[in-house]
Scaffold this motif. Structure first.
Motif, short mmCIF file in Angstrom:
data_model
loop_
_atom_site.label_atom_id
_atom_site.label_comp_id
_atom_site.label_asym_id
_atom_site.label_seq_id
_atom_site.Cartn_x
_atom_site.Cartn_y
_atom_site.Cartn_z
N GLN A 148 0.81 -1.14 -0.11
CA GLN A 148 -0.13 -0.11 0.20
C GLN A 148 0.86 1.29 -0.05
N VAL A 149 2.24 0.97 0.17
CA VAL A 149 3.06 2.45 0.03
C VAL A 149 3.47 2.85 -1.30
N LEU A 150 3.39 1.90 -2.27
CA LEU A 150 3.99 2.14 -3.63
C LEU A 150 3.16 3.37 -4.12
N PRO A 151 1.82 3.59 -4.12
CA PRO A 151 1.13 4.75 -4.65
C PRO A 151 1.83 6.11 -4.33
N PHE A 152 2.42 6.06 -3.20
CA PHE A 152 3.11 7.21 -2.53
C PHE A 152 4.40 7.44 -3.35
N ILE A 153 5.08 6.10 -3.46
CA ILE A 153 6.52 6.46 -3.68
C ILE A 153 6.38 6.74 -5.39
N LEU A 154 5.16 6.36 -6.12
CA LEU A 154 5.03 6.64 -7.41
C LEU A 154 4.16 8.01 -7.44
N ASN A 155 4.04 8.68 -6.51
CA ASN A 155 3.61 9.92 -6.51
C ASN A 155 2.02 9.98 -7.21
N GLU A 156 1.23 9.12 -6.88
CA GLU A 156 -0.09 8.98 -7.57
C GLU A 156 -0.90 10.34 -7.56
N LYS A 157 -0.90 10.83 -6.22
CA LYS A 157 -1.57 12.11 -5.93
C LYS A 157 -1.16 13.45 -6.76
N ASN A 158 0.21 13.38 -7.18
CA ASN A 158 0.66 14.49 -7.91
C ASN A 158 0.78 14.43 -9.49
N GLY A 159 0.01 13.62 -9.85
CA GLY A 159 -0.07 13.44 -11.43
C GLY A 159 -1.43 12.51 -11.73
N SER A 160 -1.60 12.17 -13.09
CA SER A 160 -2.69 11.72 -13.42
C SER A 160 -2.55 10.23 -13.55
N LEU A 161 -1.20 9.61 -13.10
CA LEU A 161 -1.04 8.22 -13.33
C LEU A 161 -1.93 7.34 -12.29
N PRO A 162 -2.59 6.23 -12.85
CA PRO A 162 -3.50 5.55 -11.86
C PRO A 162 -2.73 4.51 -11.41
N VAL A 163 -2.79 4.58 -9.94
CA VAL A 163 -1.81 3.45 -9.01
C VAL A 163 -3.05 2.91 -8.16
N ASN A 164 -3.06 1.47 -8.16
CA ASN A 164 -4.02 0.89 -7.25
C ASN A 164 -2.94 -0.04 -6.26
N GLY A 165 -3.04 0.35 -5.13
CA GLY A 165 -2.21 -0.22 -4.10
C GLY A 165 -2.96 -0.76 -2.83
N GLY A 166 -2.38 -1.90 -2.45
CA GLY A 166 -2.96 -2.46 -1.43
C GLY A 166 -4.42 -2.96 -1.44
N TYR A 167 -5.23 -2.46 -0.66
CA TYR A 167 -6.69 -3.19 -0.84
C TYR A 167 -7.65 -1.79 -1.42
N GLU A 168 -7.00 -0.85 -2.13
CA GLU A 168 -7.77 0.02 -2.62
C GLU A 168 -8.86 -0.53 -3.43
N VAL A 169 -10.23 0.20 -3.58
CA VAL A 169 -11.24 -0.13 -4.51
C VAL A 169 -10.94 0.12 -5.94
N LEU A 170 -11.20 -0.83 -6.81
CA LEU A 170 -10.97 -0.58 -8.23
C LEU A 170 -12.17 0.23 -8.68
N GLU A 171 -11.80 1.13 -9.32
CA GLU A 171 -12.87 2.06 -9.88
C GLU A 171 -13.41 1.93 -11.26
N GLU A 172 -13.01 0.66 -11.87
CA GLU A 172 -13.61 -0.20 -13.11
C GLU A 172 -15.03 -0.30 -12.97
N SER A 173 -15.70 -0.36 -13.98
CA SER A 173 -17.21 -0.74 -13.88
C SER A 173 -17.55 -2.12 -14.36
N ASP A 174 -16.60 -2.75 -14.73
CA ASP A 174 -16.97 -4.12 -15.47
C ASP A 174 -17.06 -5.19 -14.31
N SER A 175 -17.59 -6.27 -14.63
CA SER A 175 -18.14 -7.36 -13.59
C SER A 175 -16.87 -7.70 -13.07
N ILE A 176 -15.66 -8.13 -13.70
CA ILE A 176 -14.57 -8.81 -12.81
C ILE A 176 -14.27 -7.82 -11.97
N SER A 177 -14.05 -6.68 -12.19
CA SER A 177 -13.63 -5.63 -11.27
C SER A 177 -14.53 -5.63 -9.88
#
Length: 369
Positions: free
Chosen positions: A159-188
């Protein structure tokens, strides 16, 4: 930097040298805290026989022990030592004086991943905390380039990797740890339901869930650059569970093999995609220190690197004397794509290349702004 010579080569060519980059897509995959010893020598039989680290030595010896190093490593990582060893390259077998190391002083995860993505070994210690990285990283930089904008994604168990990759400072989507997936498909939706139902959530998500998140996203969106970070190898090693640590290496090998098959049977990715597989740090090189790591633990800076796919020569296990550092990966990733990584700090040169039947040349050097 001293020019290195190696029979193994990666076609990290600049766009000035070739009209088209050899790789159109890159998948970077990490196995957190996985030692080079298990990669190149397989399971350690002394540890397998130690009841402090293994619950059922007889069974584990049947699965991963016995035979010489080549037989043990093939049992542990069949995809690595069949497909990858035949079609790609593996660096870091120190018994052959083929060395891969981290350049940072601390030999723990945050500095290791930061070095891996930024190309810079920061002298300032940032512990393994959820603190935004102050340095430019190659994924964010590529996402800022028009040809890769919106074509990059990262999925990681820790769960720390989104911070190492500076997810909040850019538009790069990073899903780390048990973050909820924002996709709308059935598998997600199914994955989100499984994650929600896990009673005890630690700092690291189950690698199998991370893998399914990444694979589903790949099949739905076909990103050009993807990062997949496995984490359970390090978690079980710290617990001193050598049997579970081996099982997670074996599982990661199988998932990488499954992902490679999915890539090679997808017309978008087939024969134009490169896999780069490595780790963020090593571990203690003794049977009494294997479970830990850090600047005080000998062997913690020793890592490894595997590459497969477009632009990668099929030379197998590298056996020549050389020294490679993790900080060279960002410039190498950029060079494989035919671009030059620019950052707000110094960036290490790409890994030197040896083009078959041609003199050795240095890889692309990415200079800071």
């Amino acid at each position: 930097m001293k020019l290195l010579y190696c029979v193994c080569f990666i076609a990290a060519f600049t766009s000035a040298s070739f009209a088209q980059a050899p790789a159109q897509n890159i998948f970077l995959i990490t196995l957190d805290g996985t030692r080079w010893q298990e990669i190149f020598k397989g399971a350690d039989e002394a540890l397998l026989r130690n009841s402090d680290y293994v619950k059922d030595s007889t069974l584990m010896l049947q699965q991963y022990g016995q035979g010489n190093a080549e037989e043990r490593r093939r049992r542990l990582m069949p995809f690595f030592w069949s497909v990858l060893a035949q079609q790609g390259q593996l660096m870091g077998n120190r018994e052959l004086d083929n060395n891969v190391n981290v350049a940072n002083l601390y030999k723990i995860s945050y500095p290791g991943y930061s070095e891996m993505f930024t190309g810079y070994a920061d002298k300032l210690l940032i512990p393994n905390l959820q603190v935004n990285n102050r340095h430019s990283n190659v994924l964010q930089w590529l996402n800022d380039q028009s040809q890769y904008e919106g074509q990059i994604a990262a999925f990681c168990s820790w769960q720390v990797l989104p911070f190492i990759l500076n997810e909040k400072n850019g538009s790069l989507p990073v899903n780390g740890g048990y973050e909820v997936l924002e996709e709308s498909d059935s598998i997600s939706a199914i994955i989100n339901g499984v994650q929600q139902g896990i009673y005890s959530k630690g700092n690291t998500r189950h690698d199998l869930l991370t893998f399914e998140c990444a694979k589903n996203y790949m099949q739905e969106h076909h990103p050009k650059i993807m990062y997949l970070g496995f984490g359970e190898t390090d978690e079980f090693a710290h617990e001193g569970e050598y049997d579970a640590y081996l099982q997670k290496i074996h599982q990661a090998d199988a998932m990488i093999g499954e992902l490679w098959y999915a890539v090679q049977t997808d017309p978008v990715y087939r024969n134009n995609t490169t896999f780069i597989i490595t780790t963020d740090h090593g571990r203690g090189n003794k049977n009494t220190t294997w479970s830990t790591h850090g600047f005080w633990v000998k062997g913690s800076g020793q890592t490894w690197l595997a590459m497969l796919g477009a632009g990668i020569g099929p030379l197998g296990e590298c056996s020549e004397k050389q020294q490679v550092y993790q900080k060279q990966l960002p410039a190498t990733i950029a060079a494989l794509l035919g671009v030059s990584f620019k950052a707000n700090h110094r960036v290490a040169a790409a890994i030197p290349v040896h083009i078959k039947d041609q003199p050795t040349v240095a890889g692309l050097t990415a200079k800071g702004r």
